[in-house]
Motif scaffolding. Structure first.
Motif, short mmCIF file in Angstrom:
data_model
loop_
_atom_site.label_atom_id
_atom_site.label_comp_id
_atom_site.label_asym_id
_atom_site.label_seq_id
_atom_site.Cartn_x
_atom_site.Cartn_y
_atom_site.Cartn_z
N GLY A 80 0.82 -1.21 0.00
CA GLY A 80 0.00 0.00 0.00
C GLY A 80 0.84 1.25 0.00
O GLY A 80 2.04 1.23 -0.29
N PHE A 81 0.17 2.34 0.35
CA PHE A 81 0.80 3.66 0.39
C PHE A 81 1.08 4.05 1.83
O PHE A 81 0.38 3.60 2.75
CB PHE A 81 -0.09 4.69 -0.30
CG PHE A 81 -0.29 4.41 -1.76
CD1 PHE A 81 0.67 4.79 -2.69
CD2 PHE A 81 -1.42 3.73 -2.20
CE1 PHE A 81 0.50 4.51 -4.04
CE2 PHE A 81 -1.60 3.45 -3.55
CZ PHE A 81 -0.63 3.84 -4.46
N LEU A 82 2.06 4.88 2.03
CA LEU A 82 2.46 5.29 3.37
C LEU A 82 1.29 5.83 4.19
O LEU A 82 1.10 5.45 5.34
CB LEU A 82 3.57 6.35 3.28
CG LEU A 82 4.03 6.93 4.62
CD1 LEU A 82 4.64 5.84 5.50
CD2 LEU A 82 5.02 8.06 4.39
N GLU A 83 0.48 6.68 3.58
CA GLU A 83 -0.61 7.34 4.32
C GLU A 83 -1.67 6.35 4.82
O GLU A 83 -2.44 6.68 5.71
CB GLU A 83 -1.32 8.38 3.43
CG GLU A 83 -0.43 9.36 2.70
CD GLU A 83 0.05 8.82 1.36
OE1 GLU A 83 -0.60 9.06 0.33
OE2 GLU A 83 1.09 8.15 1.35
N LYS A 89 2.71 7.90 15.77
CA LYS A 89 3.48 9.14 15.81
C LYS A 89 4.86 8.84 16.37
O LYS A 89 5.00 8.07 17.32
CB LYS A 89 2.74 10.17 16.67
CG LYS A 89 3.41 11.50 16.71
CD LYS A 89 2.59 12.50 17.52
CE LYS A 89 3.30 13.83 17.49
NZ LYS A 89 2.55 14.84 18.26
N ASN A 90 5.88 9.43 15.77
CA ASN A 90 7.28 9.28 16.22
C ASN A 90 7.75 7.82 16.24
O ASN A 90 8.58 7.44 17.06
CB ASN A 90 7.47 9.88 17.62
CG ASN A 90 7.12 11.34 17.66
OD1 ASN A 90 7.42 12.10 16.75
ND2 ASN A 90 6.43 11.75 18.71
N GLU A 91 7.27 7.00 15.32
CA GLU A 91 7.60 5.57 15.33
C GLU A 91 8.98 5.25 14.76
O GLU A 91 9.61 4.29 15.18
CB GLU A 91 6.53 4.79 14.56
CG GLU A 91 6.71 3.30 14.64
CD GLU A 91 5.52 2.51 14.12
OE1 GLU A 91 5.70 1.31 13.87
OE2 GLU A 91 4.42 3.08 13.97
N PHE A 92 9.46 6.06 13.81
CA PHE A 92 10.69 5.71 13.10
C PHE A 92 11.82 6.68 13.38
O PHE A 92 11.62 7.89 13.49
CB PHE A 92 10.42 5.64 11.59
CG PHE A 92 9.48 4.53 11.23
CD1 PHE A 92 9.95 3.23 11.09
CD2 PHE A 92 8.13 4.77 11.05
CE1 PHE A 92 9.09 2.19 10.78
CE2 PHE A 92 7.26 3.74 10.74
CZ PHE A 92 7.74 2.44 10.60
N ASP A 93 13.04 6.13 13.43
CA ASP A 93 14.24 6.94 13.62
C ASP A 93 14.77 7.46 12.29
O ASP A 93 15.35 8.54 12.24
CB ASP A 93 15.33 6.09 14.28
CG ASP A 93 14.89 5.60 15.64
OD1 ASP A 93 14.82 6.43 16.57
OD2 ASP A 93 14.60 4.39 15.77
N GLU A 108 3.23 16.61 -0.76
CA GLU A 108 3.04 17.29 0.53
C GLU A 108 2.32 16.38 1.53
O GLU A 108 2.62 16.42 2.73
CB GLU A 108 2.31 18.63 0.37
CG GLU A 108 0.87 18.54 -0.12
CD GLU A 108 0.70 18.39 -1.63
OE1 GLU A 108 -0.47 18.34 -2.06
OE2 GLU A 108 1.68 18.31 -2.37
N GLN A 109 1.41 15.54 1.07
CA GLN A 109 0.73 14.60 1.98
C GLN A 109 1.70 13.57 2.52
O GLN A 109 1.68 13.25 3.70
CB GLN A 109 -0.42 13.90 1.26
CG GLN A 109 -1.61 14.77 1.00
CD GLN A 109 -2.73 14.01 0.30
OE1 GLN A 109 -2.47 13.13 -0.51
NE2 GLN A 109 -3.96 14.36 0.63
N VAL A 110 2.54 13.05 1.66
CA VAL A 110 3.52 12.05 2.08
C VAL A 110 4.53 12.68 3.04
O VAL A 110 4.86 12.10 4.07
CB VAL A 110 4.24 11.44 0.85
CG1 VAL A 110 5.36 10.51 1.29
CG2 VAL A 110 3.24 10.70 -0.03
N GLU A 113 3.03 13.11 6.43
CA GLU A 113 2.97 11.83 7.16
C GLU A 113 4.36 11.44 7.66
O GLU A 113 4.50 10.95 8.79
CB GLU A 113 2.39 10.73 6.28
CG GLU A 113 2.30 9.38 6.93
CD GLU A 113 1.38 9.30 8.15
OE1 GLU A 113 1.31 8.22 8.76
OE2 GLU A 113 0.74 10.32 8.54
N ILE A 114 5.38 11.68 6.86
CA ILE A 114 6.74 11.40 7.31
C ILE A 114 7.08 12.25 8.53
O ILE A 114 7.65 11.75 9.51
CB ILE A 114 7.75 11.63 6.16
CG1 ILE A 114 7.63 10.48 5.15
CG2 ILE A 114 9.17 11.75 6.68
CD1 ILE A 114 8.42 10.67 3.88
#
Length: 122
Positions: A80-83, A89-93, A108-110, A113-114
């Motif tokens: 799927g897509f990231l969104e 929230k704050n899951e990835f380093d 801008e949406q991606v 989300e990042i």
């Protein structure tokens, strides 16, 4: 699929990248990092990261490529897509997007989300 046949070359390239970039910029123990690869295809970067001792996750719109990477390398790859993934929230380093941004209709949406799921000082 020719893309699949070349995946071992991508893994080799990303392994070299991991040895140089990760060693230079990621100073904590490897297992403490959670890294997301957006547009992971068949999982070359997550495979290289995993082989190097990092906790890697991939997101890929192509079910075929995602299923191949999951079955072949036993990786945490999500179709799927990231969104649409509902990461916390704050899951990835670290979040990577190799050869992806030019394929996105609404970057801008991606990027929003990042920003939401990336651990960083605000």
């Amino acid at each position: 699929n020719e893309f699949i046949l070349q995946n071992h070359l991508r893994i080799s390239t990303f392994s070299k990248f991991c040895k140089r970039w990760c060693k230079k910029y990621l100073k904590l123990p490897k297992s403490s990092y959670k890294i997301l690869d957006v547009g992971c295809a068949a999982g070359a970067l997550p495979k290289a990261l995993s082989d190097s001792g990092y906790n890697a996750v991939g997101v890929e719109p192509s079910r075929f490529l995602c299923d191949y990477g999951k079955k072949t390398y036993n990786l945490d790859l999500r179709v799927g897509f990231l969104e649409d993934q509902n990461f916390s929230k704050n899951e990835f380093d670290v979040i990577s997007m190799f050869d992806v941004i030019e394929h996105i209709n609404r970057p801008e949406q991606v990027l929003d989300e990042i920003k939401r799921i990336l651990k960083c000082p605000r």
